[in-house]
Design a protein around this motif. Structure first.
Motif, short mmCIF file in Angstrom:
data_model
loop_
_atom_site.label_atom_id
_atom_site.label_comp_id
_atom_site.label_asym_id
_atom_site.label_seq_id
_atom_site.Cartn_x
_atom_site.Cartn_y
_atom_site.Cartn_z
N VAL A 127 0.79 -1.00 -0.10
CA VAL A 127 -0.21 0.49 0.02
C VAL A 127 0.90 1.22 0.04
CG1 VAL A 127 -0.29 0.06 2.48
CG2 VAL A 127 -2.17 0.82 1.17
N TRP A 152 -7.20 10.01 -2.18
CA TRP A 152 -6.72 9.79 -1.19
C TRP A 152 -8.30 9.71 0.09
CZ3 TRP A 152 -2.14 7.77 0.85
CH2 TRP A 152 -1.70 7.98 0.16
N LEU A 189 -10.66 6.72 -0.25
CA LEU A 189 -9.77 5.42 0.59
C LEU A 189 -9.72 5.29 1.33
CD1 LEU A 189 -6.15 5.17 -1.84
CD2 LEU A 189 -8.61 3.35 -1.88
N ASP A 190 -8.93 6.61 2.33
CA ASP A 190 -8.68 6.45 3.91
C ASP A 190 -10.25 6.55 4.95
OD1 ASP A 190 -7.25 7.81 6.22
OD2 ASP A 190 -9.20 9.14 6.17
N GLN A 195 -12.39 3.54 4.18
CA GLN A 195 -12.54 3.01 4.15
C GLN A 195 -12.09 1.60 5.55
OE1 GLN A 195 -12.00 1.55 0.06
NE2 GLN A 195 -13.43 2.69 -0.86
N ILE A 196 -11.12 3.25 5.57
CA ILE A 196 -9.92 1.78 6.68
C ILE A 196 -10.23 2.16 7.92
CG2 ILE A 196 -7.41 1.65 7.65
CD1 ILE A 196 -6.36 3.31 4.85
N ARG A 214 -9.53 2.39 12.36
CA ARG A 214 -8.92 2.59 12.74
C ARG A 214 -8.58 2.02 14.84
NH1 ARG A 214 -8.57 6.22 8.85
NH2 ARG A 214 -6.42 6.76 8.00
N LEU A 261 -5.59 -0.76 -4.55
CA LEU A 261 -5.25 0.02 -3.12
C LEU A 261 -7.06 0.24 -2.17
CD1 LEU A 261 -3.50 2.85 -3.91
CD2 LEU A 261 -2.48 1.30 -2.45
N SER A 262 -8.12 0.12 -2.55
CA SER A 262 -8.80 0.20 -1.98
C SER A 262 -9.24 -1.11 -1.68
CB SER A 262 -10.39 0.67 -3.12
OG SER A 262 -11.81 0.26 -2.30
N ALA A 279 -7.48 -0.97 1.60
CA ALA A 279 -8.24 -0.29 2.66
C ALA A 279 -9.32 -0.75 3.06
CB ALA A 279 -8.38 0.48 1.86
N LYS A 280 -10.76 -1.79 2.26
CA LYS A 280 -11.17 -2.44 3.08
C LYS A 280 -10.65 -3.73 4.10
CE LYS A 280 -14.57 -0.75 -0.63
NZ LYS A 280 -15.07 -1.61 -1.79
#
Length: 454
Positions: A14, A27, A30-31, A33-34, A36, A249-250, A253-254
């Motif tokens: 990534v 960005w 993508l962000d 979907q993460i 934290r 990248l998607s 992210a998932k």
């Protein structure tokens, strides 16, 4: 049990591939979907000091059977049977993934669970840290064992692993013999092939149908798989196709969970620092271990070999670029060196070391030299040579600055305006190249041929 190391390529790829995405909108999507988690309050006060600008990311594979993972059977609790410390040298010079065998017997510090309960310090298998206190406890344990300051963590499960491999349209592997393993849902032919989804997961999970069935042998095989993932994720065809890149990248992210300090601006900063990273600069190693006397099925760190590795990672400072050393002129009228972008160079491997010319060519490209040809000589060369054609004296002088110790000389058969680097047995080390982290026995480079023996 879940010992999949393939997820390392998720965290590594990534940041390697993300450098090609510069649009802020991409960005942002993508962000979002993460997942934290905040772990700061559970890392304790006795943390190692941050000594330089390197980046250390703890990568963990979860064996959770919740949700999409329920089809893989029932397991009590949740463990991380895969633990890797990904170290990226200052300035993105190189990257190394250090695997910690799950059967390693270690001293673990006390850890706090999310509900506030405290698990006392204990001695046991390293993967128990995750069940004791989740990612924060594994983070705290690895820092206490290595004294390396960790910056972030990335976690992934079974389903996330499959999504990432499928987003790459499969990953190439090489199998020594036909495999039929119903337990791992694995059926593979002999030789080179591409695997996706369930087959990829089965390949990195299976244990007893390949090699000697040991965890260390499986780690080596899984590291080869990760190397193949990195190689494909950094392939030029992948990087130049915005649709494929975003899809990959998607999927990443998932599939991951990270600490809440790994924010959008932080990811963009990491990606920017790794623009010059190539597969040839990524390698995978295992912490040196030895037999654990009390249990033949367990191992312990080899302090004599592991300590220097950890120290090198802690103190991995980017080497300063020395002032260019003037190259002796071939004659009084020789022109001064030109910018690297004006140097057209062919790189040739004059040794028996596979991939040497391509690795050197990648390094020269990253320093903005224009590599026009990569090949292999018909005969071996004892010494490295820099040769040039008519009108390329200044270009050869520039290459000699980047690769010192090999004074350039004219070559009658050279094409006018071109420079030729012939790599001999004495090598072709680029000036200022980072060599702090030592070579480790059995390490695997991401640019290796997938069928090459390790």
């Amino acid at each position: 049990m879940w010992r999949v190391l393939g997820w390392l390529s998720i965290g590594l790829s990534v940041v390697l591939v993300a450098a090609s995405l510069t649009a802020y909108g991409f960005w942002r999507r993508l962000d979002g979907q993460i997942a934290r988690e905040n772990v700061d309050g559970r890392l304790g006060d006795d943390r190692p000091e941050k000594l330089n600008n390197s980046l250390n990311i703890l990568l963990m594979g979860s064996d959770s059977r919740a949700g999409e993972n329920s089809r893989y059977g029932e397991e009590s609790g949740q463990r991380s049977d895969t633990t890797i410390l990904l170290h990226i040298s200052p300035g993105g010079e190189s990257a190394i993934g250090i695997s910690f065998p799950r059967d390693s017997m270690v001293q673990m510090p006390s850890c706090e669970k999310k509900n506030g309960a405290v698990i006392p310090a204990q001695f046991g298998m390293i993967n128990a840290a995750f069940s004791n206190g989740g990612p924060a406890c594994t983070w705290k344990t690895i820092e206490s064992l290595t004294r390396v300051h960790i910056d972030h963590y990335v976690e992934v499960d079974f389903s996330g692993f499959k999504r990432v491999v499928d987003a790459l349209d499969g990953v190439e592997i090489c199998v020594p013999h036909r495999i039929d393993d119903p337990k791992a849902e694995l059926h593979l032919k002999k030789g080179r092939q591409t695997v996706q989804g369930e087959q990829a997961l089965g390949y990195v999970r299976t244990r007893y149908v390949l090699n000697d069935g040991s965890d260390l042998e499986r780690i080596k095989r899984q590291q080869a798989f990760m190397a193949s993932v990195v190689k494909k994720a950094t392939d030029r065809g992948m990087l130049t196709d915005p649709g494929r890149t975003y899809g990959f990248l998607s999927a990443v992210a998932k599939s991951i969970k990270v600490d809440d300090r790994l924010t959008l601006p932080t990811m963009q900063k990491i990606a920017g620092s790794l623009r010059g990273m190539s597969a040839g600069k990524v390698r995978f190693v295992t912490v040196p271990v030895q037999a654990y006397p009390q249990d033949k099925n367990r191992v312990q760190f080899s302090r004599a070999l592991a300590a220097p590795l950890f120290q090198a990672v802690r103190e991995d400072n980017k080497l300063p670029e020395p002032a260019p050393t003037p190259v002796p002129a071939q004659n009084a009228n020789q022109a001064p060196p030109v910018p690297p972008a004006q140097v057209r160079v062919g790189v040739f491997n004059g040794t028996h070391t596979p991939g040497l010319a391509q690795r050197t060519a990648d390094q020269l490209t990253e320093r903005r030299f224009k590599v026009v040809k990569v090949g292999t000589t018909k005969k071996p060369y004892p010494r490295t040579q820099i040769l040039y054609g008519v009108g390329a004296e200044a270009q050869a002088a520039r290459l000699a600055i980047a690769i010192p110790g090999h004074p350039p000389r004219p070559w009658k058969s050279a094409k006018p305006g071109y420079v030729y680097l012939v790599i001999g047995k004495d090598g072709a080390a680029l000036r200022g190249q980072n060599t702090m982290v030592p070579t480790v026995a059995g390490e695997i480079r991401a640019d290796r041929d997938v069928c090459a023996r390790t």
